[in-house]
Design a protein around this motif. Structure first.
Motif, PDB file in Angstrom:
ATOM      1  N   VAL A   1     -16.343 -22.738  15.302  1.00 18.52           N
ATOM      2  CA  VAL A   1     -16.623 -22.711  13.857  1.00 18.52           C
ATOM      3  C   VAL A   1     -15.631 -21.782  13.154  1.00 18.52           C
ATOM      4  O   VAL A   1     -15.115 -22.109  12.071  1.00 18.52           O
ATOM      5  CB  VAL A   1     -18.084 -22.289  13.585  1.00 18.52           C
ATOM      6  N   ARG A   2     -15.342 -20.624  13.761  1.00 20.70           N
ATOM      7  CA  ARG A   2     -14.352 -19.717  13.174  1.00 20.70           C
ATOM      8  C   ARG A   2     -12.979 -20.386  13.123  1.00 20.70           C
ATOM      9  O   ARG A   2     -12.223 -20.204  12.167  1.00 20.70           O
ATOM     10  CB  ARG A   2     -14.290 -18.403  13.948  1.00 20.70           C
ATOM     11  N   MET A   3     -12.648 -21.168  14.156  1.00 23.59           N
ATOM     12  CA  MET A   3     -11.366 -21.877  14.156  1.00 23.59           C
ATOM     13  C   MET A   3     -11.288 -22.872  12.992  1.00 23.59           C
ATOM     14  O   MET A   3     -10.241 -22.984  12.350  1.00 23.59           O
ATOM     15  CB  MET A   3     -11.151 -22.612  15.481  1.00 23.59           C
TER      16      MET A   3
ATOM     17  N   THR B   1     -12.880 -22.633  10.161  1.00 22.04           N
ATOM     18  CA  THR B   1     -12.751 -21.811   8.950  1.00 22.04           C
ATOM     19  C   THR B   1     -11.328 -21.285   8.815  1.00 22.04           C
ATOM     20  O   THR B   1     -10.744 -21.318   7.729  1.00 22.04           O
ATOM     21  CB  THR B   1     -13.744 -20.635   8.990  1.00 22.04           C
ATOM     22  N   ASP B   2     -10.760 -20.799   9.925  1.00 23.42           N
ATOM     23  CA  ASP B   2      -9.388 -20.289   9.907  1.00 23.42           C
ATOM     24  C   ASP B   2      -8.399 -21.377   9.523  1.00 23.42           C
ATOM     25  O   ASP B   2      -7.471 -21.149   8.742  1.00 23.42           O
ATOM     26  CB  ASP B   2      -9.001 -19.718  11.273  1.00 23.42           C
ATOM     27  N   ALA B   3      -8.589 -22.585  10.069  1.00 21.19           N
ATOM     28  CA  ALA B   3      -7.679 -23.690   9.772  1.00 21.19           C
ATOM     29  C   ALA B   3      -7.765 -24.076   8.297  1.00 21.19           C
ATOM     30  O   ALA B   3      -6.726 -24.313   7.653  1.00 21.19           O
ATOM     31  CB  ALA B   3      -7.993 -24.886  10.667  1.00 21.19           C
ATOM     32  N   ALA B   4      -8.970 -24.127   7.754  1.00 24.98           N
ATOM     33  CA  ALA B   4      -9.130 -24.454   6.333  1.00 24.98           C
ATOM     34  C   ALA B   4      -8.517 -23.356   5.464  1.00 24.98           C
ATOM     35  O   ALA B   4      -7.821 -23.653   4.476  1.00 24.98           O
ATOM     36  CB  ALA B   4     -10.611 -24.636   5.996  1.00 24.98           C
ATOM     37  N   THR B   5      -8.748 -22.102   5.830  1.00 17.44           N
ATOM     38  CA  THR B   5      -8.172 -20.980   5.081  1.00 17.44           C
ATOM     39  C   THR B   5      -6.654 -21.025   5.129  1.00 17.44           C
ATOM     40  O   THR B   5      -5.983 -20.838   4.103  1.00 17.44           O
ATOM     41  CB  THR B   5      -8.684 -19.644   5.645  1.00 17.44           C
ATOM     42  N   LEU B   6      -6.116 -21.287   6.304  1.00 17.02           N
ATOM     43  CA  LEU B   6      -4.664 -21.391   6.467  1.00 17.02           C
ATOM     44  C   LEU B   6      -4.101 -22.483   5.571  1.00 17.02           C
ATOM     45  O   LEU B   6      -3.119 -22.273   4.850  1.00 17.02           O
ATOM     46  CB  LEU B   6      -4.320 -21.659   7.935  1.00 17.02           C
ATOM     47  N   ALA B   7      -4.719 -23.645   5.587  1.00 19.60           N
ATOM     48  CA  ALA B   7      -4.221 -24.771   4.790  1.00 19.60           C
ATOM     49  C   ALA B   7      -4.265 -24.467   3.292  1.00 19.60           C
ATOM     50  O   ALA B   7      -3.276 -24.677   2.580  1.00 19.60           O
ATOM     51  CB  ALA B   7      -5.033 -26.028   5.108  1.00 19.60           C
ATOM     52  N   VAL B   8      -5.391 -23.962   2.818  1.00 16.06           N
ATOM     53  CA  VAL B   8      -5.538 -23.698   1.380  1.00 16.06           C
ATOM     54  C   VAL B   8      -4.595 -22.573   0.932  1.00 16.06           C
ATOM     55  O   VAL B   8      -3.908 -22.694  -0.089  1.00 16.06           O
ATOM     56  CB  VAL B   8      -7.008 -23.359   1.028  1.00 16.06           C
TER      57      VAL B   8
ATOM     58  N   ALA C   1      -3.611 -17.699  10.380  1.00 18.44           N
ATOM     59  CA  ALA C   1      -2.915 -18.244  11.554  1.00 18.44           C
ATOM     60  C   ALA C   1      -3.105 -17.342  12.774  1.00 18.44           C
ATOM     61  O   ALA C   1      -3.369 -17.835  13.880  1.00 18.44           O
ATOM     62  CB  ALA C   1      -1.432 -18.424  11.246  1.00 18.44           C
ATOM     63  N   VAL C   2      -2.999 -16.037  12.569  1.00 19.57           N
ATOM     64  CA  VAL C   2      -3.200 -15.092  13.672  1.00 19.57           C
ATOM     65  C   VAL C   2      -4.634 -15.190  14.197  1.00 19.57           C
ATOM     66  O   VAL C   2      -4.868 -15.215  15.412  1.00 19.57           O
ATOM     67  CB  VAL C   2      -2.860 -13.649  13.220  1.00 19.57           C
ATOM     68  N   LEU C   3      -5.598 -15.240  13.287  1.00 21.91           N
ATOM     69  CA  LEU C   3      -7.001 -15.354  13.697  1.00 21.91           C
ATOM     70  C   LEU C   3      -7.281 -16.681  14.390  1.00 21.91           C
ATOM     71  O   LEU C   3      -8.068 -16.745  15.338  1.00 21.91           O
ATOM     72  CB  LEU C   3      -7.921 -15.178  12.490  1.00 21.91           C
TER      73      LEU C   3
ATOM     74  N   ASP D   1      -8.831 -16.966  17.999  1.00 17.54           N
ATOM     75  CA  ASP D   1     -10.043 -17.747  18.264  1.00 17.54           C
ATOM     76  C   ASP D   1      -9.804 -18.819  19.316  1.00 17.54           C
ATOM     77  O   ASP D   1     -10.685 -19.114  20.124  1.00 17.54           O
ATOM     78  CB  ASP D   1     -10.568 -18.376  16.972  1.00 17.54           C
ATOM     79  N   LEU D   2      -8.613 -19.381  19.314  1.00 19.37           N
ATOM     80  CA  LEU D   2      -8.271 -20.363  20.343  1.00 19.37           C
ATOM     81  C   LEU D   2      -8.266 -19.694  21.718  1.00 19.37           C
ATOM     82  O   LEU D   2      -8.784 -20.248  22.684  1.00 19.37           O
ATOM     83  CB  LEU D   2      -6.913 -20.996  20.045  1.00 19.37           C
TER      84      LEU D   2
END
Length: 173
Positions: free
Chosen positions: A94-96, A98-105, A153-155, A159-160
């Protein structure tokens, strides 16, 4: 953790502490400037030309740099109800997301903000009160969102890595 990882962790902690101090001192300077300007305005003393403008631009920089730190430590506005009640792997997944959406936006906003900074830089736009180039306050937006994208991206990578670790014994995945 390796020695190199520990060294990088200490360096990062010192940089974060330094940035927090600089942001705190900037906020104190802004309060003092505001008090001096108000004292001049209401006390019959000379006012400081461009003080209101400097306060607005200073606040933009403080907010955008602080947002990078908040993104780094995941202290930004989130709803943690779901990840807090999931197992280690499900929460990391779930954090991944969120991180991916945050990265994209954030990358999208940083890219378009940079385009705007280039345009106002090309025409040489300056502020009305202080006459400073408008690329300075507008670049805070670019830098802030680019920094948040980098932190996301770091997060995401962290998380990965957490997702690849075996779940603790007795815990649901």
């Amino acid at each position: 953790m390796t020695r190199r990882g520990q060294l990088l962790g200490r360096i990062e902690a010192r940089i974060v502490a330094l940035v927090r101090r600089v942001l705190g001192l900037g906020l104190i300077a802004m309060v003092l400037l505001n008090v001096a300007n108000a004292a001049g305005r209401y006390g019959g003393l000379p006012t400081l030309t461009g003080a209101d403008e400097a306060l607005v631009y200073g606040m933009i920089w403080i907010v955008m740099l602080g947002a990078i730190l908040a993104a780094r430590s995941r202290d930004h506005l989130t709803i943690d109800l779901l990840p807090d009640h999931l197992g280690t792997h499900a929460a990391a997944f779930v954090r991944m997301l969120t991180d991916a959406a945050t990265l994209a936006v954030c990358a999208f906003v940083a890219w378009h903000s940079w385009s705007f900074v280039e345009r106002i830089g090309a025409i040489g736009q300056t502020s009305m009160g202080l006459g400073i180039p408008m690329v300075i306050p507008h670049f805070a937006i670019t830098l802030g969102f680019a920094g948040m994208a980098l932190m996301a991206a770091v997060l995401l990578v962290a998380d990965l890595a957490a997702l690849r670790q075996p779940a603790p014994r007795g815990e649901r995945a």
